[in-house]
Design a protein around this motif. Structure first.
Motif, mmCIF file in Angstrom:
data_model
loop_
_atom_site.group_PDB
_atom_site.id
_atom_site.type_symbol
_atom_site.label_atom_id
_atom_site.label_comp_id
_atom_site.label_asym_id
_atom_site.label_seq_id
_atom_site.Cartn_x
_atom_site.Cartn_y
_atom_site.Cartn_z
ATOM 1 N N GLN A 17 0.855 -1.501 -0.326
ATOM 2 C CA GLN A 17 -0.280 0.222 0.085
ATOM 3 C C GLN A 17 1.111 0.955 -0.081
ATOM 4 O OE1 GLN A 17 -2.920 -0.115 3.437
ATOM 5 N NE2 GLN A 17 -3.729 -1.971 2.268
ATOM 6 N N ALA A 18 0.464 2.230 -0.748
ATOM 7 C CA ALA A 18 1.009 3.782 -0.163
ATOM 8 C C ALA A 18 2.715 3.771 -1.804
ATOM 9 C CB ALA A 18 1.468 4.345 0.620
ATOM 10 N N ARG A 19 2.611 2.024 -2.487
ATOM 11 C CA ARG A 19 3.534 2.433 -2.578
ATOM 12 C C ARG A 19 3.316 2.280 -4.256
ATOM 13 N NH1 ARG A 19 7.959 -1.590 0.437
ATOM 14 N NH2 ARG A 19 7.951 0.065 2.179
ATOM 15 N N GLU A 96 -0.372 -5.146 -0.017
ATOM 16 C CA GLU A 96 -0.227 -5.954 2.271
ATOM 17 C C GLU A 96 0.890 -4.308 2.765
ATOM 18 O OE1 GLU A 96 -0.409 -8.759 3.400
ATOM 19 O OE2 GLU A 96 -1.825 -8.725 1.405
ATOM 20 N N GLN A 97 0.652 -3.768 3.666
ATOM 21 C CA GLN A 97 0.948 -3.945 4.441
ATOM 22 C C GLN A 97 2.702 -4.311 4.442
ATOM 23 O OE1 GLN A 97 0.216 -1.041 6.160
ATOM 24 N NE2 GLN A 97 -1.863 -1.228 5.132
#
Length: 107
Positions: A17-19, A96-97
């Motif tokens: 996430q966020a990448r 995924e985190q």
């Protein structure tokens, strides 16, 4: 129980996430797929498998069109070969985190 042995297209993925997702595909990679129960597959390799840093997922496309993919759980990726254990996903891989590999890291 081995359910496939031969050449496959193998994609190593880093999905967080966020990448921005990163992936690296190896064509005609010799593999052996072994069902180890409860939705898990062991992918045995004959040589080192290249992949993006912090890879957390694997996709194996078999010549007849079947795809096996999932999150990396454990493994050993050595110059002389190795193995990767994945939790098989029936649908698209989720983001995924960071830190979901239980201490195992892509080398």
């Amino acid at each position: 129980m081995c359910f496939y042995e031969g050449l496959a297209t193998v994609t190593v993925l880093a999905r967080y996430q966020a990448r921005e997702p990163a992936e690296l595909t190896s064509l005609e990679c010799p593999v052996r797929l072994i069902h180890v129960g409860s939705g898990r597959v062991r992918v045995e390799l004959q040589h080192y498998l290249q992949g993006p840093k912090e890879a957390n997922a694997l996709r194996v496309m078999l010549p007849h069109g079947t795809m096996v993919q999932g999150l990396l759980i454990d493994g050993s990726n050595q110059p002389t070969g190795g193995w990767l254990l994945i939790d098989v996903e029936q649908y698209d891989l989720v983001l995924e985190q960071p830190g979901t590999l239980n201490g195992w890291q892509w080398q």
